[in-house]
Design a protein around this motif. Structure first.
Motif, short mmCIF file in Angstrom:
data_model
loop_
_atom_site.label_atom_id
_atom_site.label_comp_id
_atom_site.label_asym_id
_atom_site.label_seq_id
_atom_site.Cartn_x
_atom_site.Cartn_y
_atom_site.Cartn_z
N SER A 1 45.51 19.57 44.37
CA SER A 1 45.49 21.02 44.17
C SER A 1 44.11 21.59 44.49
O SER A 1 43.99 22.63 45.16
N TYR B 1 40.60 25.00 39.69
CA TYR B 1 40.82 26.31 40.30
C TYR B 1 42.18 26.87 39.88
O TYR B 1 43.21 26.21 40.03
N LYS B 2 42.16 28.10 39.39
CA LYS B 2 43.38 28.81 39.02
C LYS B 2 43.61 29.93 40.04
O LYS B 2 42.86 30.09 41.00
N LYS B 3 44.64 30.72 39.80
CA LYS B 3 44.97 31.79 40.73
C LYS B 3 43.82 32.78 40.88
O LYS B 3 43.52 33.25 41.99
N ASP B 4 43.14 33.07 39.77
CA ASP B 4 42.00 34.00 39.83
C ASP B 4 40.88 33.44 40.70
O ASP B 4 40.17 34.20 41.38
N SER B 5 40.72 32.11 40.67
CA SER B 5 39.69 31.49 41.50
C SER B 5 39.99 31.67 42.98
O SER B 5 39.08 31.94 43.78
N TYR B 6 41.26 31.55 43.33
CA TYR B 6 41.64 31.73 44.73
C TYR B 6 41.48 33.18 45.17
O TYR B 6 41.08 33.45 46.31
N ASP C 1 52.41 28.01 44.13
CA ASP C 1 52.31 28.33 42.71
C ASP C 1 51.02 29.05 42.34
O ASP C 1 50.93 29.68 41.28
N VAL C 2 50.01 28.98 43.21
CA VAL C 2 48.75 29.67 42.94
C VAL C 2 48.40 30.67 44.05
O VAL C 2 47.37 31.33 43.97
N ARG C 3 49.24 30.77 45.05
CA ARG C 3 48.93 31.65 46.18
C ARG C 3 49.11 33.11 45.78
O ARG C 3 50.21 33.52 45.37
#
Length: 287
Positions: free
Chosen positions: A233, A70-75, A268-270
């Motif tokens: 993560s 999961y990356k930032k776009d996934s969140y 870092d991904v929020r």
């Protein structure tokens, strides 16, 4: 990519340094020592781990090569999905979610968010708890206890894989000693040979010790740590779903429930509040 770069750095640093001080790289090529160490390590790995871990090796190496799933776009997609579902439930009642959670592959809502729709485990987690909502579950504390139990199970499954890789790191130095001892035994059986042959045999035996320690601390231990960090993560993805669903059960507005979910993510991904607001607005317009 980071995984491959790390391997290259380790190999170049160790073998380049050895070659730089005048060492002969050809001496290190002892294929039978490698067979003893790696073969025994693989055998021990098979003996010590359940079939689920062995079957999950493909996913494990994929995570190590590509990093967390999961990356930032996934969140952002996750938060947008939760907002859309919660808004629908607030506007038309919880039963309006039933058609979507029972057949997510045919749901126009889920299909707008491929990060979740293409992930069977995350999709099942989301749909299972939304199904409880459609069945009339309203006690958020009971749902939270059930979620915690399931998340603990998921974490234990992930920890099995981490422990399996860590066991390779713990065992290969000892297997290197085994290979070295066998090399010494072979050397003692050739004690009547001239010094140059004995020197070669002793060097081959010592390569076993080197190779075991090198694999353990140069590869397997860092792999276990990287895998643990990736799983931690990814666990935040589920904790974000948990926070959002529990907030919805407690009666909060969709935007507030999504903010609960956002705050469960690592920094870092929020996504920022503004990014989430823009994403949810786009989701609402698409609906």
């Amino acid at each position: 990519m980071k995984f491959i770069i790390g391997i290259v750095i380790v190999v170049v640093a160790v073998f380049g340094g050895y070659w730089g001080v005048g060492g002969h790289l050809g001496v290190l090529w002892q294929p039978y020592e490698f067979v003893i160490i790696l073969g025994a390590a693989i055998g021990a790995f098979v003996i010590g781990n359940p079939p689920s871990v062995l079957k999950g090796l493909g996913r494990t190496f994929k995570i190590m090569l590509k990093g967390p799933q999961y990356k930032k776009d996934s969140y952002l997609e996750l938060l947008g999905l939760q907002y859309t579902l919660f808004k629908l439930a607030k506007a038309k009642g919880s039963l309006a979610l039933e058609a979507h959670v029972e057949n997510p592959s045919e749901s126009d809502i889920f299909n707008r968010f491929p990060a979740i729709a293409s992930d069977p485990r995350a999709l099942e987690f989301m749909c299972d708890y939304l199904r409880l909502v459609t069945l009339g579950t309203e006690n958020s504390h009971e749902v939270e206890a059930l979620m915690d139990e399931e998340l603990e199970t998921l974490n234990q499954e992930d920890e099995q894989m981490v422990a399996a890789i860590q066991s390779l790191a713990d065992g290969t130095p000892a297997l290197g000693i085994v290979a070295a001892v066998l090399g010494v035994i072979h050397t003692m059986g050739s004690i009547d040979q001239p010094p140059e042959i004995l020197g070669h045999l002793i060097g081959a035996a010592l390569v076993g010790t080197f190779f075991g320690v090198f694999c353990a601390y140069g590869f397997f231990a860092p792999m276990a740590m990287a895998l643990k960090n990736a799983f931690e993560s990814e666990n935040k993805f589920y904790l974000s779903m948990k926070a959002g669903i529990l907030a919805h059960l407690q009666g909060y507005a969709p935007a507030v429930s999504v903010e609960f979910a956002r705050k469960a993510l690592m920094s870092d991904v929020r996504p920022t509040f503004a990014e989430v607001e823009e994403s949810t607005q786009n989701s609402a317009q698409a609906a």
